[in-house]
Design an enzyme around this catalytic site. Structure first.
Site, PDB file in Angstrom:
ATOM      1  N   LYS A  83      -6.141   4.794   8.018  1.00  0.00           N
ATOM      2  CA  LYS A  83      -4.957   5.525   7.553  1.00  0.00           C
ATOM      3  C   LYS A  83      -5.241   7.020   7.501  1.00  0.00           C
ATOM      4  CE  LYS A  83      -2.929   1.780   4.877  1.00  0.00           C
ATOM      5  NZ  LYS A  83      -2.837   1.139   3.567  1.00  0.00           N
ATOM      6  N   SER A 107       0.825  -1.215   0.000  1.00  0.00           N
ATOM      7  CA  SER A 107       0.000   0.000   0.000  1.00  0.00           C
ATOM      8  C   SER A 107       0.860   1.268   0.000  1.00  0.00           C
ATOM      9  CB  SER A 107      -0.947   0.001   1.194  1.00  0.00           C
ATOM     10  OG  SER A 107      -0.236   0.197   2.380  1.00  0.00           O
TER      11      SER A 107
END
Lengths: 284, 803
Positions: B702, B659
């Protein structure tokens, strides 16, 4: 009539001991009676002279019951065995008498067993012995010694059977005879406050039964417990046996010379019934 | 390439409008739980339940806490009453082989009746038999037999005695038997007198005695035979009396159970046994006394155990079942599944009999359904094997583990197996199912149907309604406050947050249940009758706070510059990546500084994480993709004469996942082009060899992790996060993040291609390839190409100094 223990002339009971189950039962029964009548116990053990003699014969052989094997009969072994039995008899007497708190004595006599026992009984007022002695076979009726004692003994006789149960009722046969009265009075004394007293009235009819009952109540006035009366019109040993079995007494008390039933019937009852029997002899 | 606009606040959170509900509170909803959205699983369940063939047992797989077991149990309990009630089962004594108790099946409710009848019979036998044997008639007959023997024995001896007496010989009883001796005048001759007899006389006497001895011996040989004959007669009498006494009782019982052949057979053998053992019924039965559990009453044990043989051990009584049984066994140990043979301690030894046979869950579920948790089943020693054996053999055989493993050496029982017809439902996690499928060859034979429960379901109106119904059920069942519709809406939103998808709802109903419990607590604290949205919010916030120690510590480290994260300036070759940490059931996001440096080289990108073995394979793969992308972008016309290094700064543990690959690429492009990146942004998203940005997981955590840091430092309006455009549907952000976005204080950019992100991060276009194969000079790619060309020339000059 008020109860008078002095009239019951049993002060010393001779107990014939051979350590057989019946003999043990006779000691137990004698101790119960001695306790009730404040009598003393006199134990005797008879070394069978016939057995000693057989052992001494040169060709004597013992045939074993369970193997049918024959073996020489050793006189020393026989003597050792007799001495052992004597010691066992003494120990048994001592233990029983002490348990009941009764004065006691013991002696060993040598001779023919029935004769010696009957002779020794003369020193006391009641002879107690087992229905049969030591026997390895089944014996239905009385043993030789008991049979002879019933016939010949001059004293009252207590013939015990293994499985004596003092808690069970006392049963006495009553027919207004002198012997029956003495038997009833003795029974009342023995029963004391302990167990129930059953009286089997040998009456031919109702009226006679009533009279008999009143008389019996009077004779046994000393009994501290209630008396239970049963009436039967029969006097043959067969019917009497059945009636007695139905009651199932702990001790059966019989007069030796009753009027309603003859001596032979009395003897037959003793032989046939597997209950402890007290045979009250009428004084001459 | 046009630069995407920041997402509007409505894209960041999928609200559930309380107005869509027709109810005011869940109190108005019915109790029926209809968990929809699991069509695949339900179809499998219905199929498995409907299939009667062997092996079509069910494995319901899915994450724990999704309510699989509850839902299946609920379904089966609704279905079971329409199915036939299975038969009862009982164990009885086996008179032929006592070690192998017999199993008898009877129609539902009849086993207890049979047991009661046998108890009654036993009680009656204690009255009837003693009465028969104490009757005058029996006593008389018994006496006659005994007397006959006595007469026979005594008569024979007496006769011999008489015969001896006629010859002046006496039969003397000795201690062990008999002896013969000569008599004179009624007395036994002593040895001297005997020796005085003439020789001929002595020999005659000895001969007579010898003859008598032989006669006596032959009588004695006969005695055991007579005794045997007598005993046989007595035995026959006893048998006749006992049979006569007990027959009517047994006949009555046989009439009652005339339709059940097994019972009739048992009664026949029991009757014979009673007759043979009549003597036991003549003894007085001792009163039972209280003894400690597990110990046998010493006084009565032998006798009671003897009479136990006439009792009936009802292991399964279905008289109270209104249909097929549905059993759920919480502790699926081997004994709890297939049953056990218990023992009693008696005088230091262990004893048992068929009355101590205890049924297992398979017995109870026979004819119906058994639900088991697969993990618990596998944790119990040998339980899985026992279950498989039962299914495979279609019978329940009770085997003691102690016996199997030689831990108990006492003789135990081997009860007759009971035929098994049951549908097994195992519930467990997917991993367990896959492991069993892979490693146990029996598994796929015995569990042919898999009901795969999904982790989430579509957030449709129907499913939202189901969620509300579920909340109503929980409130009622667990005696909690009901929820008003605002609270219901908030919990539905929470369901989407749990699913990590704004268009889905989590099926992890345990988490939802927990939240309702916690919300109820807060409603109670606030003195409310109903749970409202505020209570749910407080519960969520309190849960976050409780789990917030580690994120708080990390944030503190950022603020104190212990961990360096820049949220304000511009830096070349440096960017804020985002990662997710999962601790227990809590996940949180954390920014990480990623830096890229370049030098002359051969076109390789060095992943420092991989070099020191701190990078996982997926991360390494992501970095290699970057090499491919860079090579295809800049290495078509000229060699890549650089060597780049990439690193997660201040990373002290492993890095896994791809990611961060887009962030790493941005840092590389910045380093190559020399154009600084705005540090007010954080980036997440993976990238492919064409520069397309791909979806990642944990997008909400996040964003929230970076937002928290920015908020602490003060929101400037320039801060934001770049996320893959394909992750927009996953957005279910916290209320404060959404609010900041609405106010323009924080931006979230959906990015589909690296070029878009580069422009946002640098303020300079990435640059499009022109027909002549070049990029415009003032673009990122143009600058990068120029820089690479310079590096290539320098390297070439360095490699060929003589030219």
């Amino acid at each position: 009539m008020p109860f008078n223990p002095e009239e019951i002339s049993i002060r010393r009971i001779t107990v014939a001991l051979d350590c057989s189950p019946h003999s043990r039962a006779s000691l137990e029964a004698a101790a119960v009676i001695a306790g009730a009548l404040h009598a003393e116990l006199s134990g005797i053990f008879v070394e069978d002279i016939n057995l000693i003699r057989v052992a001494e014969l040169p060709f004597s052989e013992e045939i074993h019951l369970h193997t049918a094997r024959s073996e020489h009969l050793d006189p020393e072994r026989v003597m050792r065995l007799l001495r052992l039995q004597s010691r066992q008899a003494l120990a048994l007497l001592t233990e029983t008498a002490e348990r009941f708190g009764i004065p006691h004595s013991f002696r060993t006599i040598r001779g023919p067993v029935p004769a010696e026992i009957i002779a020794a009984a003369l020193e006391g007022d009641l002879l107690a012995l087992g229905r049969t002695g030591r026997t390895l076979t089944c014996r239905k009726g009385l043993g030789t010694t008991a049979k002879q004692a019933v016939r010949e003994a001059k004293t009252h006789l207590l013939i015990a059977h293994s499985g004596f149960q003092p808690a069970r009722p006392l049963l006495v046969l009553y027919d207004r005879s002198k012997a029956a009265r003495l038997a009833l009075r003795t029974s009342a004394g023995i029963a004391g406050g302990r167990g129930a007293l059953h009286v089997l009235l040998l009456a031919g009819n109702e009226r006679e039964a009533k009279t008999m009952r009143e008389e019996a109540e009077s004779v046994a006035a000393g009994a501290k417990r209630g008396i239970e009366f049963h009436v039967i019109p029969w006097t043959d040993s067969e019917m009497l046996s059945q009636c007695i079995r139905m009651i199932g007494p702990g001790l059966l008390v019989l007069g030796d010379e009753m009027e309603a039933i003859g001596k032979e019937t009395v003897h037959r009852l003793i032989d046939r019934l597997a209950y402890p029997v007290l045979l009250v002899k009428t004084p001459a | 390439m046009p630069v995407p606009e920041p997402l509007g606040h409505e894209k960041l959170y999928n609200r559930c409008d309380p107005a869509e509900f027709s109810f005011e509170s869940t109190a108005e909803l019915d109790e029926k739980v209809t968990i929809s959205g699991q069509d695949r699983a339900w179809q499998a369940i219905r199929f498995s339940v409907g299939m009667k063939q062997d092996g079509f047992n069910l494995f319901a797989l899915g994450p724990s806490g999704t309510g699989k077991q509850t839902a299946i149990e609920h379904y089966l309990r609704e279905k079971a009453p329409d199915e036939p009630v299975p038969d009862d089962w009982c164990y009885v004594y086996n008179f032929e082989t006592p070690r192998q108790p017999k199993a008898i099946t009877l129609p539902a409710g009849k086993a207890c009746e049979f047991s009661r009848d046998m108890n009654g019979l036993l009680e009656a036998l204690f009255t009837i038999i003693p009465a028969a044997f104490s009757s005058e008639e029996y006593q008389e007959q018994e006496k006659t037999i005994k007397e006959r023997f006595e007469e026979r024995q005594g008569g024979a001896i007496e006769e011999l005695e008489k015969k001896a007496s006629e010859n002046n010989i006496a039969l003397i009883r000795t201690p062990s038997g008999f002896a013969f001796a000569p008599l004179r005048k009624g007395e036994v001759l002593n040895s001297e007198a005997f020796m005085r007899l003439k020789q001929g006389e002595r020999e005659r006497i000895e001969k007579q005695i010898e003859t008598l001895k032989e006669a006596l011996q032959s009588i004695m040989v006969q005695i055991p035979k007579w005794q045997r004959e007598s005993q046989e007669k007595l035995k026959e009498l006893n048998r006749q009396v006992a049979t006569f006494a007990v027959k009517p009782l047994f006949e009555e019982l046989k009439e009652t159970h005339r339709e059940h052949t097994a019972v009739l057979d048992y009664l026949d053998t029991a009757e014979k046994d009673v007759v043979e053992n009549f003597i036991r019924f003549l003894e007085k039965e001792p009163q039972p006394q209280e003894v400690p559990t597990g110990m046998a009453d010493i006084r009565s044990s032998g006798k009671s155990r003897l009479f136990n043989r006439y009792r009936v051990n009802v292991v399964i009584d279905n008289s109270k079942n209104g249909g097929a049984p549905v059993i759920s066994e919480d502790k699926p140990s081997s004994q709890n599944l297939v049953g056990d043979i218990e023992h009693l301690a008696q005088m230091g030894t262990l004893i048992t009999d068929f009355t101590l046979i205890k049924p297992g869950a398979l017995h109870r579920a026979n004819g119906g359904y058994l639900i088991l948790d697969a993990r618990r089943l596998l944790q119990e020693p040998l339980a899985y094997e026992a279950l498989k054996k039962a299914i495979r053999t279609r019978q329940i055989r009770i085997e003691s583990l102690a016996q199997l493993y030689g831990m108990a050496s006492t003789v135990s029982l081997d009860p007759e197996p009971i035929p098994l017809d049951v549908k097994i439902v195992l519930t467990g996690e997917r991993r367990l199912y896959y492991l069993l499928s892979a490693y146990d060859p029996d598994f796929s034979e015995l569990f042919k149907v898999a009901a795969d429960f999904d982790d989430d379901m579509e957030r449709t109106a129907e499913n939202r309604r189901s969620y509300a119904n579920f909340m109503a059920t929980i409130a009622r069942r667990e005696n909690l406050r009901h929820l008003d519709r605002s609270a219901v809406a908030r919990i539905i939103e929470y369901g989407s947050q749990l699913a990590g998808d704004s268009s889905k709802l989590s099926t992890h109903l345990q988490s939802v249940t927990d939240l309702i419990h916690e919300s109820d607590y807060h409603a109670g604290e606030n003195g409310r009758e109903l749970i409202v949205q505020e209570d749910v919010e407080r519960a969520i916030e309190a849960r976050r706070f409780r789990a917030g120690r580690i994120p708080g510590k990390i944030r503190e480290a950022f603020l104190q510059n212990t961990i360096l994260i820049d949220t304000q300036n511009e830096k070349t070759g440096q960017i804020n990546g985002l990662s997710v940490y999962i601790l227990g059931d809590q996940a949180f996001g954390k920014p990480s500084r990623i830096t890229a440096r370049i030098k002359m080289g051969k076109g390789e990108v060095i992943d420092i994480e991989r070099e020191v073995e701190m990078g996982g394979p997926i991360h390494s793969k992501g970095v290699m993709i970057l090499s491919g992308y860079l090579g295809s972008l800049y290495g078509r016309e000229q060699p890549l004469s650089l060597s780049a290094t990439l690193v997660f700064e201040q990373s002290y543990s492993g890095v896994e996942g791809d990611s961060a690959s887009s962030a790493e690429l941005y840092a590389l492009l910045s380093a190559v082009s020399g154009v600084p990146l705005r540090q007010s942004f954080a980036v997440t998203g993976s990238v492919n060899q064409y520069g397309e940005v791909q979806a990642i997981g944990g997008v909400n955590e996040k964003i929230e992790g970076f937002f928290d840091l920015c908020r602490e430092r003060g929101l400037t309006g320039t801060q934001g996060v770049l996320i893959p455009a394909s992750n927009v549907r996953n957005l279910m952000l916290r209320e404060d993040v959404v609010r900041a976005a609405a106010e323009g204080a924080f931006s979230i950019y959906p990015v589909t291609h690296i070029d878009e992100g580069v422009e946002i991060l640098t303020g300079r276009p990435a640059g499009s390839l022109r027909e002549d194969g070049t990029y415009p000079d003032d673009t990122i790619h143009g600058l990068a190409v120029a820089r690479l060309r310079t590096m290539a020339e320098k390297q070439k000059a360095f490699n060929e100094p003589d030219r």
